[in-house]
Motif scaffolding. Structure first.
Motif, PDB file in Angstrom:
ATOM      1  N   GLN A 100       9.942   1.432  -8.639  1.00 12.78           N
ATOM      2  CA  GLN A 100       9.057   1.678  -7.502  1.00 12.78           C
ATOM      3  C   GLN A 100       7.834   0.760  -7.556  1.00 12.78           C
ATOM      4  OE1 GLN A 100       9.945   3.707  -4.951  1.00 12.78           O
ATOM      5  NE2 GLN A 100       8.179   2.841  -3.894  1.00 12.78           N
ATOM      6  N   LYS A 101       7.317   0.534  -8.765  1.00 15.71           N
ATOM      7  CA  LYS A 101       6.163  -0.350  -8.931  1.00 15.71           C
ATOM      8  C   LYS A 101       6.523  -1.782  -8.523  1.00 15.71           C
ATOM      9  CE  LYS A 101       4.405  -1.776 -12.941  1.00 15.71           C
ATOM     10  NZ  LYS A 101       3.862  -1.712 -14.298  1.00 15.71           N
ATOM     11  N   ARG A 102       7.694  -2.247  -8.916  1.00 13.50           N
ATOM     12  CA  ARG A 102       8.137  -3.598  -8.545  1.00 13.50           C
ATOM     13  C   ARG A 102       8.323  -3.711  -7.027  1.00 13.50           C
ATOM     14  NH1 ARG A 102      12.657  -5.501 -13.004  1.00 13.50           N
ATOM     15  NH2 ARG A 102      11.314  -5.253 -14.838  1.00 13.50           N
ATOM     16  N   PHE A 103       8.904  -2.668  -6.436  1.00 17.46           N
ATOM     17  CA  PHE A 103       9.113  -2.681  -4.991  1.00 17.46           C
ATOM     18  C   PHE A 103       7.774  -2.704  -4.251  1.00 17.46           C
ATOM     19  CE2 PHE A 103       9.718  -0.545  -0.890  1.00 17.46           C
ATOM     20  CZ  PHE A 103      10.649  -1.406  -0.335  1.00 17.46           C
ATOM     21  N   ASP A 104       6.826  -1.878  -4.701  1.00 21.28           N
ATOM     22  CA  ASP A 104       5.505  -1.836  -4.063  1.00 21.28           C
ATOM     23  C   ASP A 104       4.787  -3.182  -4.200  1.00 21.28           C
ATOM     24  OD1 ASP A 104       5.942   0.782  -3.321  1.00 21.28           O
ATOM     25  OD2 ASP A 104       4.848   1.636  -5.024  1.00 21.28           O
ATOM     26  N   ALA A 105       4.936  -3.833  -5.354  1.00 23.36           N
ATOM     27  CA  ALA A 105       4.324  -5.151  -5.559  1.00 23.36           C
ATOM     28  C   ALA A 105       4.944  -6.172  -4.597  1.00 23.36           C
ATOM     29  CB  ALA A 105       4.496  -5.606  -7.001  1.00 23.36           C
ATOM     30  N   TRP A 106       6.259  -6.127  -4.455  1.00 23.69           N
ATOM     31  CA  TRP A 106       6.947  -7.030  -3.529  1.00 23.69           C
ATOM     32  C   TRP A 106       6.464  -6.794  -2.095  1.00 23.69           C
ATOM     33  CZ3 TRP A 106      10.080  -5.716   0.616  1.00 23.69           C
ATOM     34  CH2 TRP A 106      10.710  -6.770   1.262  1.00 23.69           C
ATOM     35  N   LYS A 107       6.360  -5.528  -1.720  1.00 26.57           N
ATOM     36  CA  LYS A 107       5.945  -5.186  -0.358  1.00 26.57           C
ATOM     37  C   LYS A 107       4.499  -5.630  -0.099  1.00 26.57           C
ATOM     38  CE  LYS A 107       6.942  -1.903   3.076  1.00 26.57           C
ATOM     39  NZ  LYS A 107       8.229  -1.846   3.620  1.00 26.57           N
ATOM     40  N   ALA A 108       3.620  -5.446  -1.084  1.00 29.45           N
ATOM     41  CA  ALA A 108       2.226  -5.868  -0.930  1.00 29.45           C
ATOM     42  C   ALA A 108       2.144  -7.389  -0.780  1.00 29.45           C
ATOM     43  CB  ALA A 108       1.403  -5.412  -2.126  1.00 29.45           C
ATOM     44  N   ASP A 109       2.920  -8.112  -1.583  1.00 34.96           N
ATOM     45  CA  ASP A 109       2.941  -9.574  -1.493  1.00 34.96           C
ATOM     46  C   ASP A 109       3.470 -10.014  -0.133  1.00 34.96           C
ATOM     47  OD1 ASP A 109       2.628 -12.196  -2.569  1.00 34.96           O
ATOM     48  OD2 ASP A 109       4.820 -12.286  -2.755  1.00 34.96           O
ATOM     49  N   ARG A 110       4.512  -9.359   0.337  1.00 38.14           N
ATOM     50  CA  ARG A 110       5.102  -9.672   1.646  1.00 38.14           C
ATOM     51  C   ARG A 110       4.081  -9.426   2.758  1.00 38.14           C
ATOM     52  NH1 ARG A 110       7.814  -6.282   5.305  1.00 38.14           N
ATOM     53  NH2 ARG A 110       9.070  -7.452   6.777  1.00 38.14           N
ATOM     54  N   ASN A 111       3.364  -8.310   2.674  1.00 39.15           N
ATOM     55  CA  ASN A 111       2.355  -7.997   3.681  1.00 39.15           C
ATOM     56  C   ASN A 111       1.212  -9.012   3.662  1.00 39.15           C
ATOM     57  OD1 ASN A 111       3.765  -5.801   4.620  1.00 39.15           O
ATOM     58  ND2 ASN A 111       2.627  -4.326   3.387  1.00 39.15           N
ATOM     59  N   LYS A 112       0.837  -9.445   2.438  1.00 42.07           N
ATOM     60  CA  LYS A 112      -0.234 -10.427   2.305  1.00 42.07           C
ATOM     61  C   LYS A 112       0.167 -11.754   2.951  1.00 42.07           C
ATOM     62  CE  LYS A 112      -1.179 -11.785  -1.825  1.00 42.07           C
ATOM     63  NZ  LYS A 112      -1.647 -11.960  -3.201  1.00 42.07           N
ATOM     64  N   VAL A 113       1.386 -12.180   2.729  1.00 41.47           N
ATOM     65  CA  VAL A 113       1.885 -13.419   3.320  1.00 41.47           C
ATOM     66  C   VAL A 113       1.942 -13.289   4.840  1.00 41.47           C
ATOM     67  CG1 VAL A 113       3.937 -14.882   3.529  1.00 41.47           C
ATOM     68  CG2 VAL A 113       3.154 -14.159   1.282  1.00 41.47           C
ATOM     69  N   ALA A 114       2.409 -12.135   5.328  1.00 41.43           N
ATOM     70  CA  ALA A 114       2.499 -11.913   6.775  1.00 41.43           C
ATOM     71  C   ALA A 114       1.114 -11.910   7.406  1.00 41.43           C
ATOM     72  CB  ALA A 114       3.218 -10.604   7.067  1.00 41.43           C
ATOM     73  N   GLU A 115       0.151 -11.288   6.747  1.00 45.81           N
ATOM     74  CA  GLU A 115      -1.218 -11.255   7.267  1.00 45.81           C
ATOM     75  C   GLU A 115      -1.837 -12.663   7.279  1.00 45.81           C
ATOM     76  OE1 GLU A 115      -2.990  -8.822   8.693  1.00 45.81           O
ATOM     77  OE2 GLU A 115      -1.196  -7.591   8.561  1.00 45.81           O
TER      78      GLU A 115
END
Length: 180
Positions: A100-115
């Motif tokens: 779950q921690k790895r998934f959340d890190a991936w999602k945060a990175d993805r959101n940062k790139v999208a923003e």
């Protein structure tokens, strides 16, 4: 029964949107389906993907085969990554919390790139609007100068005509006075 995760085509000609459905592989593209798990609208900018993440993950884990397009959509939403991480948990490579921690890190990175991409696009649009405004202001200034110049020329011509008329009148009165 072989199930597929695929897109159904809806909408009008040239403006399609796609529900993401679970269907029997033998069913027609726009025909009977088992469950609708989301939608994909490529007409918006950026394309809109709404997905029931838990149901999509469930169907992928029980063996539903996504089409190529749906596989890329599921990858963008993180379903395929979560399936991979859950496989690692089942094998004992790491714990559920770590997954779950790895998934959340991936999602945060993805959101940062999208923003960042959105901010860059917004900045470019603002810069373009500013350039258009400045060009319009310069165009209006030049047009105002041309109108002012034209008005000044017209006023000068009217003054010259009035002066000539006055001189002609004075000359006429002088000739009348000399004739008397």
């Amino acid at each position: 029964m072989a199930t597929k995760i695929r897109l159904q085509r809806h909408g009008r000609k040239g403006y399609a949107y796609y529900p993401i459905v679970i269907a029997d592989s033998r069913a027609p593209r726009d025909g009977k389906f088992i469950e609708r798990i989301g939608s994909y609208n490529p007409n918006t900018n950026p394309a809109t993907i709404s997905l029931d993440f838990d149901r999509a993950l469930y169907w992928v884990e029980v063996g539903a085969i996504p089409t190529d397009t749906v596989r890329s959509l599921l990858s963008k939403e993180g379903v395929m990554l979560m399936k991979h991480l859950r496989g690692g948990v089942k094998k004992g490579a790491f714990t559920e919390e770590e997954a779950q921690k790895r998934f959340d890190a991936w999602k945060a990175d993805r959101n940062k790139v999208a923003e960042a991409a959105k901010a860059k696009k917004d900045a470019a649009a603002a810069d373009d609007a500013k350039k258009r405004f400045e060009a319009e202001a310069e165009k209006n200034r030049l047009k105002g100068e041309a109108v002012a110049k034209k008005k000044a020329e017209k006023l000068a011509a009217e003054e010259a005509a009035a002066k000539e008329a006055l001189e002609a009148e004075v000359a006429e009165t002088e000739t009348e006075a000399a004739a008397e």
